[in-house]
Design a protein around this motif. Sequence first.
Motif, PDB file in Angstrom:
ATOM      1  N   SER A 168      39.644  60.562  -2.381  1.00  0.00           N
ATOM      2  CA  SER A 168      39.221  60.662  -0.984  1.00  0.00           C
ATOM      3  C   SER A 168      39.603  62.006  -0.394  1.00  0.00           C
ATOM      4  O   SER A 168      38.828  62.622   0.357  1.00  0.00           O
ATOM      5  CB  SER A 168      39.849  59.534  -0.152  1.00  0.00           C
ATOM      6  N   ASN A 211      40.511  61.395   3.471  1.00  0.00           N
ATOM      7  CA  ASN A 211      39.269  62.170   3.502  1.00  0.00           C
ATOM      8  C   ASN A 211      39.272  63.136   4.677  1.00  0.00           C
ATOM      9  O   ASN A 211      38.905  64.311   4.549  1.00  0.00           O
ATOM     10  CB  ASN A 211      38.074  61.219   3.575  1.00  0.00           C
ATOM     11  N   TYR A 223      48.639  54.868  -2.675  1.00  0.00           N
ATOM     12  CA  TYR A 223      48.486  53.960  -1.527  1.00  0.00           C
ATOM     13  C   TYR A 223      49.577  52.905  -1.494  1.00  0.00           C
ATOM     14  O   TYR A 223      50.161  52.636  -0.430  1.00  0.00           O
ATOM     15  CB  TYR A 223      47.114  53.293  -1.575  1.00  0.00           C
ATOM     16  N   SER A 239      45.481  56.828  -6.124  1.00  0.00           N
ATOM     17  CA  SER A 239      44.400  56.090  -5.466  1.00  0.00           C
ATOM     18  C   SER A 239      43.799  56.823  -4.271  1.00  0.00           C
ATOM     19  O   SER A 239      42.634  56.619  -3.947  1.00  0.00           O
ATOM     20  CB  SER A 239      44.904  54.712  -5.027  1.00  0.00           C
ATOM     21  N   LEU A 240      44.560  57.680  -3.598  1.00  0.00           N
ATOM     22  CA  LEU A 240      44.048  58.389  -2.422  1.00  0.00           C
ATOM     23  C   LEU A 240      43.534  59.792  -2.751  1.00  0.00           C
ATOM     24  O   LEU A 240      42.919  60.434  -1.890  1.00  0.00           O
ATOM     25  CB  LEU A 240      45.146  58.492  -1.354  1.00  0.00           C
ATOM     26  N   PHE A 258      43.693  49.592   2.785  1.00  0.00           N
ATOM     27  CA  PHE A 258      43.354  50.688   1.884  1.00  0.00           C
ATOM     28  C   PHE A 258      42.218  51.538   2.447  1.00  0.00           C
ATOM     29  O   PHE A 258      42.246  52.781   2.359  1.00  0.00           O
ATOM     30  CB  PHE A 258      42.984  50.116   0.517  1.00  0.00           C
ATOM     31  N   TYR A 289      43.432  54.110   4.886  1.00  0.00           N
ATOM     32  CA  TYR A 289      44.117  55.206   4.213  1.00  0.00           C
ATOM     33  C   TYR A 289      43.107  56.157   3.558  1.00  0.00           C
ATOM     34  O   TYR A 289      43.260  57.390   3.620  1.00  0.00           O
ATOM     35  CB  TYR A 289      45.090  54.667   3.165  1.00  0.00           C
ATOM     36  N   LYS A 290      42.089  55.606   2.919  1.00  0.00           N
ATOM     37  CA  LYS A 290      41.079  56.453   2.283  1.00  0.00           C
ATOM     38  C   LYS A 290      40.360  57.313   3.321  1.00  0.00           C
ATOM     39  O   LYS A 290      40.118  58.510   3.096  1.00  0.00           O
ATOM     40  CB  LYS A 290      40.060  55.587   1.527  1.00  0.00           C
ATOM     41  N   GLU A 291      40.016  56.717   4.434  1.00  0.00           N
ATOM     42  CA  GLU A 291      39.337  57.459   5.486  1.00  0.00           C
ATOM     43  C   GLU A 291      40.214  58.589   6.022  1.00  0.00           C
ATOM     44  O   GLU A 291      39.748  59.710   6.260  1.00  0.00           O
ATOM     45  CB  GLU A 291      38.947  56.511   6.622  1.00  0.00           C
ATOM     46  N   GLU A 307      41.433  49.414  -7.583  1.00  0.00           N
ATOM     47  CA  GLU A 307      41.486  50.834  -7.231  1.00  0.00           C
ATOM     48  C   GLU A 307      42.732  51.171  -6.420  1.00  0.00           C
ATOM     49  O   GLU A 307      43.371  52.196  -6.650  1.00  0.00           O
ATOM     50  CB  GLU A 307      40.233  51.187  -6.418  1.00  0.00           C
ATOM     51  N   GLU A 308      43.114  50.296  -5.487  1.00  0.00           N
ATOM     52  CA  GLU A 308      44.243  50.608  -4.610  1.00  0.00           C
ATOM     53  C   GLU A 308      45.589  50.606  -5.329  1.00  0.00           C
ATOM     54  O   GLU A 308      46.594  51.072  -4.796  1.00  0.00           O
ATOM     55  CB  GLU A 308      44.295  49.636  -3.435  1.00  0.00           C
TER      56      GLU A 308
END
Length: 540
Positions: free
Chosen positions: A239, A190, A170, A235-236, A182, A185-187, A229-230
């Motif tokens: 997801s 996913n 990330y 980190s990604l 963040f 980006y995770k969404e 976490e980020e």
Amino acid sequence: MKKKFLKMIFLFLIFIFNLSFSEKKIIYYGWATRDTIFVRENWQELDKLPFDGIGISVAIDRKRPTTGNGATGNLLGWNLFGDRKFEYDEFKEAIEDLKVPKWKNLKENFLACAVATKGQDKGLNWFDDTRWEIIYNNWEIFIRIAKEGNLKGIFVDFEHYDYDCELFRYAHHKAKREDRPFAEYKEKANQRGRDIMKITKRIFPDIIIFYNTGYSMYFTDKFRRGGPEEEARYSLLPSFLDGMLSEIGENMKFVEIASVDPELHRKGIYPYGYTEEEHFRKAYETVKNKCLSVTEYPEIFKKRVSAGFALSFDHPHREFNTEDLSKNYFTPEKFAYALENGLKITDEYLWIYTGTLQTSTFIPGKDYIDKYLEAIRKVREKFKLKNISFYRGYKCKEGKIELLDGGKEVRVIWEGILENTGSGGIEINLPPTDLRNKNFILFVRPITNVVPTLFFSLYDEKGRVSMNAWHNIKIGEDNRIIIKVGDKGSSNYFEKARDEFDKITKILIYFNSKKPNEKAEVIFGEFKEVENLSEILNIP
């Protein structure tokens, strides 16, 4: 077994915990991996290697076939996430290549890809829909090649290789591509994972997906580095994997093939170089339990993600001595020891990787390679059955078990000693496993010289036992046994039966023979967990 009856059963089964009588499997993928052209021309020699499956590459330009030396520029699997849009027709010949072999040994073959490499970056942005449409197109072609080429699945390497804006990092994307929170980006990661898996499921609904650098690597990297976490390097990745996991079909396998333990990593004990049974158990525990804190879908994870391991006999890479094998981290003997320990613990698969050795060292073989291959061959012979061995019970001569119908059934044969009958059956060894409130279905067909009572015993890590018995088993016929773990058995030494089956390490299933010195024979069929027991019981 009666095929029509089994078919009716399977319509209702939702498999969670697999105790089928299948083999432990060894797969190979590394620098010696070759393309479909080589496989078509050399499959008979490849089939002699002591593996259950191998990784196979697809050449983009067939006039420049790959040479098995680690070069990746002409590999489709290393260009899927690039900016070139491939066409299905470009790879029809590759599919025909894969249809030529008549494998007798290598039946777990797969296509290999790596998605986070420098050559594929080219400005890749998680929010660039146009670029991702190209990726989806390429991914669909890749999956079609695997499916239409009669392979078992794919191997996806998520490790970052040699570039500045790492795909799953990330902090890199925020600084170099788009400055977004963040959570966004995770969404998006996913969503991309979901889209990838929807394509996969539509084309190849029973695919096996092996992946390297997965949940346990993220967990280990975060444990080692600390911090938010980020800021983690991968980190990604959780997801993206979660997106894939959320769309997984019930007949798919999702295999974390290089399980990692953070405490071992901190001590400088890395995957590919695990040796002791304790190393593999720790990594197994990390995947099966610790990584539940990483995923957004822990229940799906528990049902669908299996743990595997990686070993490399040229570990550490680029330090392999071909002249004096005693100077290597792994001698053939030490590698055999590590391989045997890994196969004891893995759910099903163990991956062998080589980082320096080219195809020419395998075919034709070199003397030093043959020593390692022979060590692998000998260990592999010990693990033709998955965690299963003959159970020699009271007053029983040595018996034997053998696989039938590709591992769908197991035949057990034994004799009682002189003037006494004996107990014989199967023993299934497990890592400490939670079986509380689980329901199983077992098919069994006693053939001859068997008392019509089936015994089923569970042992925990403290050696405590719970035993149940089923009487009036029909000799010579298929018997369907419903097992509800925790029901009070005819002999139960657990203090709180339904609450104390959380660390089961051994299962015994056996019969007594009727007459001494006469062969007793039983065939055990499917042994599977069922989620909805009421539906099974209501089948007419």
